[in-house]
Motif scaffolding. Sequence first.
Motif, PDB file in Angstrom:
ATOM      1  N   GLY A 258       0.850  -1.178   0.000  1.00  0.00           N
ATOM      2  CA  GLY A 258       0.000   0.000   0.000  1.00  0.00           C
ATOM      3  C   GLY A 258       0.887   1.228   0.000  1.00  0.00           C
ATOM      4  N   SER A 259       0.745   2.059   1.019  1.00  0.00           N
ATOM      5  CA  SER A 259       1.573   3.257   1.135  1.00  0.00           C
ATOM      6  C   SER A 259       2.725   3.069   2.109  1.00  0.00           C
ATOM      7  N   VAL A 260       2.932   1.843   2.578  1.00  0.00           N
ATOM      8  CA  VAL A 260       3.952   1.551   3.582  1.00  0.00           C
ATOM      9  C   VAL A 260       5.183   0.940   2.924  1.00  0.00           C
ATOM     10  N   ARG A 261       6.346   1.466   3.266  1.00  0.00           N
ATOM     11  CA  ARG A 261       7.592   0.849   2.830  1.00  0.00           C
ATOM     12  C   ARG A 261       7.830  -0.378   3.712  1.00  0.00           C
ATOM     13  N   VAL A 262       7.776  -1.554   3.107  1.00  0.00           N
ATOM     14  CA  VAL A 262       7.772  -2.799   3.881  1.00  0.00           C
ATOM     15  C   VAL A 262       9.025  -2.937   4.741  1.00  0.00           C
ATOM     16  N   SER A 263      10.187  -2.771   4.131  1.00  0.00           N
ATOM     17  CA  SER A 263      11.430  -2.977   4.876  1.00  0.00           C
ATOM     18  C   SER A 263      11.630  -1.911   5.936  1.00  0.00           C
ATOM     19  N   GLN A 264      11.151  -0.716   5.706  1.00  0.00           N
ATOM     20  CA  GLN A 264      11.266   0.343   6.708  1.00  0.00           C
ATOM     21  C   GLN A 264      10.396   0.023   7.922  1.00  0.00           C
ATOM     22  N   ALA A 265       9.180  -0.437   7.668  1.00  0.00           N
ATOM     23  CA  ALA A 265       8.287  -0.801   8.768  1.00  0.00           C
ATOM     24  C   ALA A 265       8.863  -1.965   9.572  1.00  0.00           C
TER      25      ALA A 265
END
Length: 357
Positions: A258-265
Motif C-alpha cells: 500500500g503506502s507503507v515501505r515494507v522494509s522500513q516498517a
Amino acid sequence: MSMERHTVAFPGLGIEPFQLDRVAFTIPGIDWPVYWYGILFALAFLLAILYISKRAPVFGLDPDRALDVVLGGALGGIIGARAYFVIFSWDQYKDNLANIFKIWEGGIAIYGSVIGGFLAGYLTCRIRKVKFLPMADLAVGGLILGQAIGRWGNFVNIEAFGSVTGGAWRMCSPAAADFLLRTGQIDQTVADQITAGTLGVHPTFFYESVWCLTGFLLIVWMTGRRRFDGQLTLFYAGWYGLGRSVIEGLRTDSLMWGSVRVSQALAVVLVIASAVAVFVVCRKIKSADGPDRWKLYVDTEEGQAILRGEFYSRPQEGPVAAEEEEPAQTEQPDSGMPAGQDAAPKEEEEQDERKTD
C-alpha cells in the motif's frame, strides 16, 4: 538498467565522470560474462565464512559444524530473499509464474535473506546439534560484514540509490536519471540536471555499507564483553534496523505494501523489539538466583568439551542431546527379584487383601 556500462560522477567531491562496467571479464571460449555483482557477493560470502570459522571457538562452537549451519542458512537466505521480493512485487509475477524462478534477472531483498537464513540456520542447528543462540551471535558478525561488502554490488549496477539531492556527496548518473524519469519520480528538467551534475541522488548503497561496517566493528568489540547468548543477535537486529529505517526512507525502489515501505516498517519493529528484549533479559540477569543461570555457553561444561574436541566424539549427554531424549524413567525400589517377576505376586497379595476387607 539493462546496459552493461554506466557513467557515474561525484562532482561535489571533485570526482569527474567515469565508466562503470558491470562485467568484470568474459570467460574465453564460451563468451560467458562474469559480473562484478557476483564477484562482490562471492567475496562477501567468503569473508563471512572466514570470520565465522576463526571466531567459532570464542562462542564455544565447533568450526566445522558452524560451517554446516552457515551453508544451510545461505541456502535458506537465497530462497527467503527471492520469496520476500516476489511476495511484495506480486503484480510483476502473477501473470507469468515461471519468472519467479529467474533470480538471475534480479529481484532479491536483504530482509528476506535474513529471515530465510535464520529459519534454515535454526533447522540446521537442530540437525547438527549446534546451540542456536551462540551460533546466531557468531553468524551476525559475518552477516553484517557481508552486507557491508555486498552493497557495493548495487553501486556497480547503479541501483538501490536514493532520492534527488544537491548535497556535495551527490551521485550523478544518466542511468539514475533515466530510472527516476521512467518511474515518474522526477520530470525531464530534473533528469537533465542529474545528467549535467548540478543535482544528483543519495548514494544510499554507501550509507548502508558504512553503517554495516561500523556495526561489524562494534560486534567484534562487544564479543568479549557480552553478558548473555543472543545479545549480539539482538544488537544486530536493532543496529541494522535503526540504520535501515532511515536509509530506506531515502530509497527510490522500496518494496511497498500500500503506502507503507515494507522494509522500513519491519526495521522499526525490529528496533523496538530488540530494545525491549535486551531490557527484559538484563532485568532477569540482575535478579538471577545463581551465577550459573546466565552463564555464556562457551563457559559451560558442554561448551568447554566442544573446544577440547570431546563433546561430539562421545555419547552426548549435554542439553542439546537431552532435548531429543525420552524422559527418564522413574527408578523403582529393588525387590531383589529378576526384572518382570515381582509384579504378579504383588498383584496377588493385593487381591488377597481386598478379599479380607
